[in-house]
Design a protein around this motif. Structure first.
Motif, PDB file in Angstrom:
ATOM      1  N   SER A 220      -0.610   4.069   2.667  1.00  0.00           N
ATOM      2  CA  SER A 220      -0.266   2.708   3.336  1.00  0.00           C
ATOM      3  C   SER A 220      -1.504   1.812   3.688  1.00  0.00           C
ATOM      4  O   SER A 220      -1.481   0.864   3.448  1.00  0.00           O
ATOM      5  CB  SER A 220       0.613   2.756   4.410  1.00  0.00           C
ATOM      6  OG  SER A 220       1.811   3.801   3.941  1.00  0.00           O
ATOM      7  N   ALA A 221      -2.564   2.630   4.144  1.00  0.00           N
ATOM      8  CA  ALA A 221      -3.595   1.828   4.626  1.00  0.00           C
ATOM      9  C   ALA A 221      -4.574   1.141   3.531  1.00  0.00           C
ATOM     10  O   ALA A 221      -4.989  -0.147   3.609  1.00  0.00           O
ATOM     11  CB  ALA A 221      -4.560   2.658   5.386  1.00  0.00           C
ATOM     12  N   ALA A 222      -4.463   1.921   2.585  1.00  0.00           N
ATOM     13  CA  ALA A 222      -5.389   1.637   1.221  1.00  0.00           C
ATOM     14  C   ALA A 222      -4.540   0.127   0.794  1.00  0.00           C
ATOM     15  O   ALA A 222      -5.181  -0.324   0.111  1.00  0.00           O
ATOM     16  CB  ALA A 222      -5.234   2.744   0.326  1.00  0.00           C
ATOM     17  N   SER A 223      -3.076   0.501   0.500  1.00  0.00           N
ATOM     18  CA  SER A 223      -2.405  -0.807   0.106  1.00  0.00           C
ATOM     19  C   SER A 223      -2.684  -1.960   1.098  1.00  0.00           C
ATOM     20  O   SER A 223      -2.923  -3.056   0.349  1.00  0.00           O
ATOM     21  CB  SER A 223      -0.798  -0.295   0.179  1.00  0.00           C
ATOM     22  OG  SER A 223       0.016  -1.346  -0.135  1.00  0.00           O
ATOM     23  N   TYR A 224      -2.662  -2.115   2.183  1.00  0.00           N
ATOM     24  CA  TYR A 224      -2.819  -3.028   2.929  1.00  0.00           C
ATOM     25  C   TYR A 224      -4.288  -3.704   2.767  1.00  0.00           C
ATOM     26  O   TYR A 224      -4.662  -4.948   2.606  1.00  0.00           O
ATOM     27  CB  TYR A 224      -2.574  -3.029   4.602  1.00  0.00           C
ATOM     28  CG  TYR A 224      -1.063  -2.332   4.794  1.00  0.00           C
ATOM     29  CD1 TYR A 224      -0.054  -3.504   4.498  1.00  0.00           C
ATOM     30  CD2 TYR A 224      -0.631  -1.501   5.606  1.00  0.00           C
ATOM     31  CE1 TYR A 224       1.255  -3.364   4.582  1.00  0.00           C
ATOM     32  CE2 TYR A 224       0.616  -1.452   5.932  1.00  0.00           C
ATOM     33  CZ  TYR A 224       1.690  -2.300   5.358  1.00  0.00           C
ATOM     34  OH  TYR A 224       2.775  -2.181   5.559  1.00  0.00           O
ATOM     35  N   LYS A 225      -5.141  -2.612   2.918  1.00  0.00           N
ATOM     36  CA  LYS A 225      -6.515  -3.172   2.429  1.00  0.00           C
ATOM     37  C   LYS A 225      -6.825  -3.834   1.220  1.00  0.00           C
ATOM     38  O   LYS A 225      -7.377  -4.915   1.060  1.00  0.00           O
ATOM     39  CB  LYS A 225      -7.590  -1.823   2.673  1.00  0.00           C
ATOM     40  CG  LYS A 225      -7.852  -1.192   3.855  1.00  0.00           C
ATOM     41  CD  LYS A 225      -8.662  -0.414   3.936  1.00  0.00           C
ATOM     42  CE  LYS A 225      -8.754   0.314   5.317  1.00  0.00           C
ATOM     43  NZ  LYS A 225      -9.813   1.710   5.178  1.00  0.00           N
ATOM     44  N   ASN A 265      -8.584  -3.783  -7.169  1.00  0.00           N
ATOM     45  CA  ASN A 265      -7.434  -3.327  -8.241  1.00  0.00           C
ATOM     46  C   ASN A 265      -6.142  -3.964  -8.072  1.00  0.00           C
ATOM     47  O   ASN A 265      -5.558  -4.283  -7.064  1.00  0.00           O
ATOM     48  CB  ASN A 265      -7.244  -1.858  -7.968  1.00  0.00           C
ATOM     49  CG  ASN A 265      -6.080  -1.384  -8.943  1.00  0.00           C
ATOM     50  OD1 ASN A 265      -5.490  -2.229  -9.528  1.00  0.00           O
ATOM     51  ND2 ASN A 265      -5.630  -0.088  -8.817  1.00  0.00           N
ATOM     52  N   PRO A 266      -5.910  -5.006  -8.767  1.00  0.00           N
ATOM     53  CA  PRO A 266      -4.522  -5.829  -8.645  1.00  0.00           C
ATOM     54  C   PRO A 266      -3.423  -5.046  -8.291  1.00  0.00           C
ATOM     55  O   PRO A 266      -2.614  -5.596  -7.827  1.00  0.00           O
ATOM     56  CB  PRO A 266      -4.638  -6.668 -10.152  1.00  0.00           C
ATOM     57  CG  PRO A 266      -5.650  -5.839 -11.116  1.00  0.00           C
ATOM     58  CD  PRO A 266      -6.431  -4.985 -10.216  1.00  0.00           C
ATOM     59  N   LEU A 267      -3.374  -3.751  -8.861  1.00  0.00           N
ATOM     60  CA  LEU A 267      -2.068  -3.154  -8.640  1.00  0.00           C
ATOM     61  C   LEU A 267      -2.323  -2.017  -7.244  1.00  0.00           C
ATOM     62  O   LEU A 267      -1.505  -1.400  -7.204  1.00  0.00           O
ATOM     63  CB  LEU A 267      -1.773  -2.047  -9.726  1.00  0.00           C
ATOM     64  CG  LEU A 267      -1.624  -2.902 -11.015  1.00  0.00           C
ATOM     65  CD1 LEU A 267      -1.308  -1.748 -12.199  1.00  0.00           C
ATOM     66  CD2 LEU A 267      -0.278  -3.756 -10.995  1.00  0.00           C
ATOM     67  N   GLY A 268      -3.500  -2.402  -6.676  1.00  0.00           N
ATOM     68  CA  GLY A 268      -3.846  -1.302  -5.644  1.00  0.00           C
ATOM     69  C   GLY A 268      -2.813  -1.612  -4.529  1.00  0.00           C
ATOM     70  O   GLY A 268      -2.442  -0.558  -3.827  1.00  0.00           O
ATOM     71  N   GLY A 269      -2.177  -2.750  -4.295  1.00  0.00           N
ATOM     72  CA  GLY A 269      -1.071  -2.928  -3.306  1.00  0.00           C
ATOM     73  C   GLY A 269       0.345  -2.321  -3.402  1.00  0.00           C
ATOM     74  O   GLY A 269       0.955  -2.202  -2.709  1.00  0.00           O
ATOM     75  N   CYS A 270       0.452  -2.110  -4.777  1.00  0.00           N
ATOM     76  CA  CYS A 270       1.812  -1.747  -5.435  1.00  0.00           C
ATOM     77  C   CYS A 270       1.769  -0.077  -5.431  1.00  0.00           C
ATOM     78  O   CYS A 270       2.818   0.506  -5.197  1.00  0.00           O
ATOM     79  CB  CYS A 270       2.360  -2.157  -6.611  1.00  0.00           C
ATOM     80  SG  CYS A 270       2.200  -4.146  -6.389  1.00  0.00           S
ATOM     81  N   LEU A 271       0.713   0.485  -6.017  1.00  0.00           N
ATOM     82  CA  LEU A 271       0.884   1.741  -6.537  1.00  0.00           C
ATOM     83  C   LEU A 271       0.956   2.619  -5.398  1.00  0.00           C
ATOM     84  O   LEU A 271       1.947   3.670  -5.351  1.00  0.00           O
ATOM     85  CB  LEU A 271      -0.526   2.371  -7.303  1.00  0.00           C
ATOM     86  CG  LEU A 271      -0.589   1.668  -8.688  1.00  0.00           C
ATOM     87  CD1 LEU A 271      -2.064   1.929  -9.278  1.00  0.00           C
ATOM     88  CD2 LEU A 271       0.571   2.068  -9.435  1.00  0.00           C
ATOM     89  N   PRO A 272       0.299   2.477  -4.180  1.00  0.00           N
ATOM     90  CA  PRO A 272       0.717   3.360  -2.815  1.00  0.00           C
ATOM     91  C   PRO A 272       2.177   3.345  -2.623  1.00  0.00           C
ATOM     92  O   PRO A 272       2.636   4.446  -2.327  1.00  0.00           O
ATOM     93  CB  PRO A 272      -0.298   3.180  -1.980  1.00  0.00           C
ATOM     94  CG  PRO A 272      -1.253   2.372  -2.775  1.00  0.00           C
ATOM     95  CD  PRO A 272      -0.586   1.546  -4.011  1.00  0.00           C
TER      96      PRO A 272
END
Length: 341
Positions: A220-225, A265-272
């Motif tokens: 979740s933290a990675a997604s928010y970052k 990563n443009p998908l970094g917010g979605c994948l997690p």
């Protein structure tokens, strides 16, 4: 003890019930009182209609109908619609082991034949909206003046996984998590352990949810970052869109170059978030299927964790917290449509 005699065959049926148990033991002793050998076949079956169990919520649907289990084919559902349509090969017909049952939300009935005698499973439509599923077992040839025996157990009770596992192989699978079993089963074990520690199913659910959310915190933290970094470069993305207009190929190339330069990563917010979805769906099915929650109290006015909140307090609190969570989440202003959603 019940007995009957007809056509040169005497049958003595012994039914045994034990206090505090959900099992009926049945033993049939067949004596050949005639002058020629007989080859009887014993069968046991369960019959029910296709109506949903009384009191089932309209907001979810759980499986109701026959099931067959063999060591080779494992757990097989035999739904009423398939029986109605006369479909073939719904389940393995013959085996040297296994049982047949009828299940619904929280409860199960199952015939559990003893031994490893070859048996034949069957299902039938016997009347309008009435269906049966059962198993036939050959007792073997009984010579004049001799006897043969057949034993089976009938379980009728709650889907208590520990109790069912002790009775027959695979019987605990009547608690059906489907393709999420590999996730849901360990989750249920953890929920039970938390209950032994906390002594309350409601508190155990809260603790389990906190543990799962804690385990996913790094994701979740990675997604928010990732979303924060995307927000930082939003003005530059907007400039790229304006510069290249309708030339989508050049626009996409420029955007990918920007992502590469900024290490985004443009998908970094979605994948997690996507990774977490199967886990929380499994949690939903664990809580929906656990008969332990039926009529289990939590706190104050919540006397049954399997029933809706009678005063709608919890749904209102949830709606408010969900709204606050949305407001606290970063807004994807790079896409006006996403921002509106």
């Amino acid at each position: 003890v019940l007995s009957a005699e007809s056509g040169g065959l005497k049958v003595v049926r012994t039914l045994t019930l034990k206090k505090g148990e959900y099992v009926l033991d049945q033993k049939d002793t067949l004596t050949n009182t005639g002058s020629a050998p007989v080859v009887p076949t014993q069968y046991v079956q369960l019959t029910r209609d296709n109506f949903k169990p009384a009191g089932e919520s309209k907001f979810y649907s759980t499986y109701t109908g026959p099931v067959v289990y063999t060591d080779k084919a494992k757990f097989q559902k035999v739904d009423f619609d398939s029986i109605e349509k006369g479909k073939k090969d719904l389940f393995e017909k013959t085996a040297a082991d296994g049982w047949v049952g009828m299940i619904q939300h929280y409860f199960a009935a199952a015939w559990l034949p003893a031994g490893n005698a070859k048996r034949e499973f069957y299902s039938n439509k016997i009347a309008d909206n009435l269906y049966s599923a059962g198993v036939m077992l050959p007792v073997g040839s009984i010579a004049p003046g001799t006897s043969g025996a057949f034993a089976a157990r009938l379980y009728v009770g709650p889907q208590d996984q520990d109790r069912l596992k002790e009775l027959a192989p695979g019987l605990e699978l009547v608690v059906d998590y489907g393709w999420l079993t590999i996730i849901a089963q360990p989750m249920f074990w953890l929920l039970k352990w938390l209950h032994t520690v906390l002594g309350n199913w409601g508190l155990a659910i809260i603790a389990l949810t906190v543990i799962i959310k804690g385990a996913f915190f790094p994701l979740s933290a990675a997604s928010y970052k990732s979303m924060a970094r995307m927000k930082k470069v939003t003005p530059r993305l907007t400039a790229i869109r304006e510069r290249y207009g309708n030339d989508r190929m050049k626009m996409n190339q420029a955007m990918m170059e920007l992502y590469k330069t900024e290490k985004i990563n443009p998908l970094g917010g979605c994948l997690p978030i996507l990774v977490q979805i199967p886990v929380f769906i499994a949690l939903y099915w664990v809580l929906l299927s656990a008969v332990e929650l039926r009529q289990a109290p939590w706190i104050l006015w919540i006397h049954d964790l399997s029933a809706p909140d009678p005063f709608y307090v919890l749904p209102v609190i949830y709606a408010i917290t969900a709204y606050l969570q949305v407001k606290l989440s970063p807004t994807p202003i790079s896409d006006p449509v996403q921002a509106k959603v």
